[in-house]
Enzyme design. Structure first.
Site: not given
Ligand code: PBG
Length: 337
Positions: A204, A257
């Site tokens: 991620k 991601k």
């Molecule tokens: C972090 C989280 C994020 C997303 C899902 N869970 C990113 C973040 O804030 O760092 C992003 C999902 C999206 O942008 O669709 N808990």
């Protein structure tokens, strides 16, 4: 022109829609699309989400939530990723593991109404359950304030067990703490949930494409940023390292991601690990780019959406998590949108 030239005529196979379909090299099964869903325990009725045009927040126990799931199931979309919005934030992320928390309530309601037909994954993170907005607990450290890895794992374990208890099929830790998959696996096994799977947000990246989501969840870090735990966009090597660690820690599904700026990573991971399913998260900023471009008249929405989804599939993703899941399903099934 010389007889027999041009030697090859690639246009033959592009001449008509039916022949293009016949020779298509990439296909997307509707059942490989996973739909993110937001439940907010403060609500009595669904409310539109401004930052994710076309989506809504749902009250956890509402009939509208059940109807959304039913519509998706009828279209062949059978898997969901649940996010919860709490009524209070605190330092310990209490609502993330409360028995009557938003995600837990929604799960129990959905299981009561729909049984075990849908595959329900739950996002496991604390950024929107804490007042400081980080994915881990914050404490004083030598350098000032730090996101503390190991105390956070203890909270993650509690959340995982409580989500499993409420009926989650798949736990999806997104906080990027070291050792999170191993910690959660151990907690689930100790509690007897051997069959609850883990979909690890393995690679991620610290991305600017999460902007709309943080608005949706009110989860922006209140100080600093997430670069001390999410990956640096320059580093393919770190993605591979994280992937191997998650494999060793017992992940059942791996994830890259966001998707679009990291198609090379998706391909790399698929080539290296060919014995686990790979998910790609087509994130909020990628979704909104499609919505805004098409709403402004600069692109055909269906075309843009499918071009993106096919690129993710072609790169090697087995599962695509996308806010466009229902619209894509309609197109793929030939249902008029
Ligand atoms: C972090 C989280 C994020 C997303 C899902 N869970 C990113 C973040 O804030 O760092 C992003 C999902 C999206 O942008 O669709 N808990």
């Amino acid at each position: 022109m010389l007889p027999g030239f041009p030697v090859s005529r690639p246009r033959r196979l592009r001449a008509r829609r039916a022949i293009r379909d016949l020779t298509a090299g990439t296909h997307i099964a509707v059942s490989s699309l996973m739909l993110p869903v937001f439940v907010d325990e403060r609500l009595k009725v669904p409310v539109s989400i401004e930052a994710l045009l076309g989506h809504q927040y749902y009250p956890p126990e509402s009939s509208e939530l059940v109807e959304l799931f039913t519509e998706a199931l009828n279209l062949g979309v059978k898997s969901f990723l649940l996010f919860g919005v709490p009524n209070v934030k605190d330092d310990k992320a209490t609502r993330a593991y409360a028995d009557d928390g938003p995600v837990q309530k929604a799960l129990r309601n959905l299981r009561r109404e729909l049984g075990w037909e849908p595959v329900i994954a739950t996002d496991l993170c604390i950024c929107n359950y804490t007042s400081q907005g980080h994915c881990g607990l914050v404490s004083k450290c030598r350098e000032g304030l730090c996101v503390d890895n190991d105390s956070t794992l203890e909270v993650y374990k509690k959340i995982a067990v409580s989500q499993a208890e409420a009926g989650a099929d798949i736990i999806a830790p997104s906080g990027m703490m070291d050792g999170q998959v191993a910690a959660i696996r151990e907690a689930l096994d100790d509690a007897g949930y051997h069959n609850v799977a883990i979909m690890a947000y393995s690679a991620k990246f610290a991305s600017n494409f999460y902007g709309p989501f943080r608005d949706v969840m009110d989860s922006s870090p209140r100080f600093g940023d997430r670069s001390s735990y999410q990956l640096d966009p320059r580093n393919a090597w770190d993605a591979i390292r994280e992937i191997y660690l998650d494999v060793m820690e017992g992940a059942d599904i791996l994830m890259v991601k966001p998707a679009l700026p990291y198609l090379d990573i998706i391909r790399l991971v698929k080539e290296k690990i060919d014995y686990l399913p790979l998910a790609a998260y087509n994130v909020s900023g990628e979704y909104m780019a499609v919505e805004l471009l098409s709403r402004q008249g600069y692109a055909d929405k269906a075309g843009l959406m499918m071009e993106i989804l096919y690129s993710i599939r072609r790169a090697g993703a087995d599962i695509i998590i996308t806010y466009h899941a229902l619209e894509a399903a309609k197109l793929l099934q030939g249902v008029s949108a």
